[in-house]
Motif scaffolding. Structure first.
Motif, PDB file in Angstrom:
ATOM      1  N   CYS A  41      59.800  46.321  42.782  1.00  0.00           N
ATOM      2  CA  CYS A  41      58.534  45.839  42.246  1.00  0.00           C
ATOM      3  C   CYS A  41      57.502  45.712  43.358  1.00  0.00           C
ATOM      4  O   CYS A  41      57.830  45.444  44.492  1.00  0.00           O
ATOM      5  CB  CYS A  41      58.719  44.499  41.555  1.00  0.00           C
ATOM      6  SG  CYS A  41      59.191  43.184  42.683  1.00  0.00           S
ATOM      7  N   LYS A  42      56.251  45.908  43.000  1.00  0.00           N
ATOM      8  CA  LYS A  42      55.206  45.856  44.023  1.00  0.00           C
ATOM      9  C   LYS A  42      54.047  44.978  43.585  1.00  0.00           C
ATOM     10  O   LYS A  42      53.800  44.772  42.410  1.00  0.00           O
ATOM     11  CB  LYS A  42      54.708  47.260  44.345  1.00  0.00           C
ATOM     12  CG  LYS A  42      54.207  48.034  43.126  1.00  0.00           C
ATOM     13  CD  LYS A  42      53.890  49.453  43.510  1.00  0.00           C
ATOM     14  CE  LYS A  42      53.433  50.269  42.298  1.00  0.00           C
ATOM     15  NZ  LYS A  42      53.112  51.635  42.648  1.00  0.00           N
ATOM     16  N   ASN A  43      53.340  44.510  44.572  1.00  0.00           N
ATOM     17  CA  ASN A  43      52.231  43.606  44.330  1.00  0.00           C
ATOM     18  C   ASN A  43      50.940  44.414  44.389  1.00  0.00           C
ATOM     19  O   ASN A  43      50.574  44.911  45.438  1.00  0.00           O
ATOM     20  CB  ASN A  43      52.233  42.519  45.403  1.00  0.00           C
ATOM     21  CG  ASN A  43      51.165  41.493  45.143  1.00  0.00           C
ATOM     22  OD1 ASN A  43      50.914  41.133  44.011  1.00  0.00           O
ATOM     23  ND2 ASN A  43      50.548  41.024  46.197  1.00  0.00           N
ATOM     24  N   GLU A  44      50.278  44.596  43.241  1.00  0.00           N
ATOM     25  CA  GLU A  44      49.072  45.394  43.197  1.00  0.00           C
ATOM     26  C   GLU A  44      47.849  44.485  43.309  1.00  0.00           C
ATOM     27  O   GLU A  44      47.804  43.391  42.754  1.00  0.00           O
ATOM     28  CB  GLU A  44      49.012  46.175  41.884  1.00  0.00           C
ATOM     29  CG  GLU A  44      50.162  47.172  41.749  1.00  0.00           C
ATOM     30  CD  GLU A  44      50.118  47.882  40.412  1.00  0.00           C
ATOM     31  OE1 GLU A  44      49.261  47.501  39.592  1.00  0.00           O
ATOM     32  OE2 GLU A  44      50.910  48.796  40.215  1.00  0.00           O
ATOM     33  N   THR A  45      46.833  44.963  44.012  1.00  0.00           N
ATOM     34  CA  THR A  45      45.618  44.192  44.210  1.00  0.00           C
ATOM     35  C   THR A  45      44.512  44.724  43.320  1.00  0.00           C
ATOM     36  O   THR A  45      44.294  45.922  43.256  1.00  0.00           O
ATOM     37  CB  THR A  45      45.150  44.298  45.678  1.00  0.00           C
ATOM     38  OG1 THR A  45      46.210  43.850  46.520  1.00  0.00           O
ATOM     39  CG2 THR A  45      43.907  43.449  45.895  1.00  0.00           C
ATOM     40  N   GLU A  52      37.359  35.300  36.055  1.00  0.00           N
ATOM     41  CA  GLU A  52      38.384  36.167  35.481  1.00  0.00           C
ATOM     42  C   GLU A  52      39.761  35.755  35.951  1.00  0.00           C
ATOM     43  O   GLU A  52      40.725  35.764  35.188  1.00  0.00           O
ATOM     44  CB  GLU A  52      38.113  37.629  35.860  1.00  0.00           C
ATOM     45  CG  GLU A  52      36.902  38.221  35.156  1.00  0.00           C
ATOM     46  CD  GLU A  52      36.586  39.605  35.678  1.00  0.00           C
ATOM     47  OE1 GLU A  52      36.802  39.836  36.894  1.00  0.00           O
ATOM     48  OE2 GLU A  52      36.115  40.454  34.906  1.00  0.00           O
ATOM     49  N   ILE A  53      39.844  35.399  37.249  1.00  0.00           N
ATOM     50  CA  ILE A  53      41.134  35.024  37.824  1.00  0.00           C
ATOM     51  C   ILE A  53      41.666  33.772  37.149  1.00  0.00           C
ATOM     52  O   ILE A  53      42.822  33.694  36.753  1.00  0.00           O
ATOM     53  CB  ILE A  53      40.994  34.774  39.339  1.00  0.00           C
ATOM     54  CG1 ILE A  53      40.656  36.087  40.039  1.00  0.00           C
ATOM     55  CG2 ILE A  53      42.284  34.200  39.909  1.00  0.00           C
ATOM     56  CD1 ILE A  53      40.216  35.900  41.465  1.00  0.00           C
ATOM     57  N   TRP A  77      53.329  30.381  42.563  1.00  0.00           N
ATOM     58  CA  TRP A  77      52.300  31.327  42.969  1.00  0.00           C
ATOM     59  C   TRP A  77      50.941  30.620  43.116  1.00  0.00           C
ATOM     60  O   TRP A  77      50.209  30.859  44.082  1.00  0.00           O
ATOM     61  CB  TRP A  77      52.194  32.475  41.976  1.00  0.00           C
ATOM     62  CG  TRP A  77      51.099  33.442  42.271  1.00  0.00           C
ATOM     63  CD1 TRP A  77      49.984  33.681  41.539  1.00  0.00           C
ATOM     64  CD2 TRP A  77      50.994  34.307  43.418  1.00  0.00           C
ATOM     65  NE1 TRP A  77      49.195  34.636  42.136  1.00  0.00           N
ATOM     66  CE2 TRP A  77      49.794  35.034  43.297  1.00  0.00           C
ATOM     67  CE3 TRP A  77      51.814  34.528  44.529  1.00  0.00           C
ATOM     68  CZ2 TRP A  77      49.390  35.978  44.239  1.00  0.00           C
ATOM     69  CZ3 TRP A  77      51.404  35.471  45.477  1.00  0.00           C
ATOM     70  CH2 TRP A  77      50.209  36.183  45.326  1.00  0.00           C
ATOM     71  N   ASN A  78      50.609  29.746  42.180  1.00  0.00           N
ATOM     72  CA  ASN A  78      49.333  29.040  42.243  1.00  0.00           C
ATOM     73  C   ASN A  78      49.240  28.176  43.498  1.00  0.00           C
ATOM     74  O   ASN A  78      48.197  28.100  44.146  1.00  0.00           O
ATOM     75  CB  ASN A  78      49.143  28.175  40.997  1.00  0.00           C
ATOM     76  CG  ASN A  78      48.904  29.007  39.753  1.00  0.00           C
ATOM     77  OD1 ASN A  78      48.462  30.147  39.837  1.00  0.00           O
ATOM     78  ND2 ASN A  78      49.209  28.445  38.589  1.00  0.00           N
ATOM     79  N   LYS A  88      43.875  35.334  46.335  1.00  0.00           N
ATOM     80  CA  LYS A  88      43.449  34.910  45.009  1.00  0.00           C
ATOM     81  C   LYS A  88      43.177  36.087  44.069  1.00  0.00           C
ATOM     82  O   LYS A  88      43.216  35.937  42.847  1.00  0.00           O
ATOM     83  CB  LYS A  88      42.211  34.029  45.099  1.00  0.00           C
ATOM     84  CG  LYS A  88      40.952  34.737  45.595  1.00  0.00           C
ATOM     85  CD  LYS A  88      39.796  33.768  45.696  1.00  0.00           C
ATOM     86  CE  LYS A  88      38.524  34.457  46.185  1.00  0.00           C
ATOM     87  NZ  LYS A  88      37.403  33.496  46.292  1.00  0.00           N
ATOM     88  N   ASN A  89      42.895  37.268  44.606  1.00  0.00           N
ATOM     89  CA  ASN A  89      42.661  38.446  43.778  1.00  0.00           C
ATOM     90  C   ASN A  89      43.924  39.252  43.509  1.00  0.00           C
ATOM     91  O   ASN A  89      43.872  40.312  42.890  1.00  0.00           O
ATOM     92  CB  ASN A  89      41.618  39.370  44.423  1.00  0.00           C
ATOM     93  CG  ASN A  89      40.232  38.744  44.435  1.00  0.00           C
ATOM     94  OD1 ASN A  89      39.961  37.812  43.679  1.00  0.00           O
ATOM     95  ND2 ASN A  89      39.356  39.259  45.271  1.00  0.00           N
ATOM     96  N   HIS A  90      45.063  38.758  43.999  1.00  0.00           N
ATOM     97  CA  HIS A  90      46.328  39.464  43.805  1.00  0.00           C
ATOM     98  C   HIS A  90      47.021  38.975  42.543  1.00  0.00           C
ATOM     99  O   HIS A  90      46.910  37.805  42.170  1.00  0.00           O
ATOM    100  CB  HIS A  90      47.259  39.240  45.003  1.00  0.00           C
ATOM    101  CG  HIS A  90      46.795  39.919  46.250  1.00  0.00           C
ATOM    102  ND1 HIS A  90      47.662  40.509  47.138  1.00  0.00           N
ATOM    103  CD2 HIS A  90      45.557  40.108  46.781  1.00  0.00           C
ATOM    104  CE1 HIS A  90      46.988  41.036  48.146  1.00  0.00           C
ATOM    105  NE2 HIS A  90      45.708  40.788  47.957  1.00  0.00           N
ATOM    106  N   GLU A  91      47.739  39.874  41.914  1.00  0.00           N
ATOM    107  CA  GLU A  91      48.499  39.481  40.741  1.00  0.00           C
ATOM    108  C   GLU A  91      49.777  38.763  41.164  1.00  0.00           C
ATOM    109  O   GLU A  91      50.297  38.993  42.259  1.00  0.00           O
ATOM    110  CB  GLU A  91      48.859  40.713  39.893  1.00  0.00           C
ATOM    111  CG  GLU A  91      47.651  41.338  39.210  1.00  0.00           C
ATOM    112  CD  GLU A  91      48.064  42.359  38.181  1.00  0.00           C
ATOM    113  OE1 GLU A  91      49.246  42.756  38.173  1.00  0.00           O
ATOM    114  OE2 GLU A  91      47.195  42.760  37.382  1.00  0.00           O
TER     115      GLU A  91
END
Length: 224
Positions: A41-45, A52-53, A77-78, A88-91
């Protein structure tokens, strides 16, 4: 896809099912696919505004609850983002537990929390067989116990492919989280684990089989 809880469901089904052999084999194949997908699994930005966040975070927490994912995963995560606002912009990363049973999953989660376990190993042929992307450096993952409670967050720092018979004592110690006969324990544990997967397709493990060796560091721990 939220890793830990989906794998948890499959694992419990495989171990507790009383249905026929065909159903059991089907679930085992699903378990293999999920196991590999979650390792890679990967962390997409993505670029998002703060509004929105916040909206997506709240929606994500509701979705997690609906899907049976423990709230501790999003909470971890929070808290991490609060201390590291550059993310903060990462999922939110995928969540997963190690191994396929409660005793080992909880033990390995604790070793990860303590910083003793610093590596994990996968079989390259299974990645290829199921067309799953290999793990990547920089990927984050939330490690849970067998019941899905978030325990630690890790980040991959290196990914190598090494023949089974060339695994070093140093690497085995990182994976097993112990300095007591680490290589002997690593070979026994992983030979048995890979053998159980390979036999479903009529294959057998070999001393030359290629292992995907992922070294990681624990970057966040459960806070009480």
């Amino acid at each position: 896809m939220r890793g830990g809880k989906q794998t948890l469901v499959c694992s419990r089904t495989v171990h507790s099912s009383s249905v026929g052999i065909n159903t059991e084999k089907t679930m085992r194949h699903i378990s293999i696919i999920l196991f590999l997908m979650l390792i890679s699994c990967k962390n997409e930005t993505k670029s998002k505004t703060e509004t929105e966040i916040k909206t997506e975070t709240q929606a994500g927490m509701e979705t997690d609850s609906e899907n049976g994912i423990d709230k501790s995963v999003s909470d971890m995560w929070n808290k991490y983002v609060e201390s590291n606002p550059e993310f903060k912009n990462h999922e939110i990363p995928e969540s997963e537990f190690f191994h396929n049973n409660k005793e080992d999953a909880n033990r390995l989660a604790e070793l990860t929390v303590n910083g003793k376990k610093k590596a994990s190993s996968g079989l390259l042929s299974l990645y290829k067989q199921y067309n799953v992307e290999l793990p990547k450096v920089g990927t984050k993952q939330i490690i849970t116990d067998f019941d899905g409670k978030a325990k630690a967050m890790i980040e991959n720092i290196s990914v190598d492919t090494i023949p089974f018979n060339e695994i070093s004592k140093e690497y085995a110690e990182l994976d097993m989280g112990t300095n007591i006969e680490p290589l002997k324990k690593w070979k026994k544990a992983h030979w048995d684990f890979f053998e159980s997967f390979l036999k479903e397709s009529g294959q057998k493990p070999t001393e030359e089989m290629l292992i995907v060796c992922v070294r990681f560091e624990t970057i966040w721990r459960e806070k009480y």
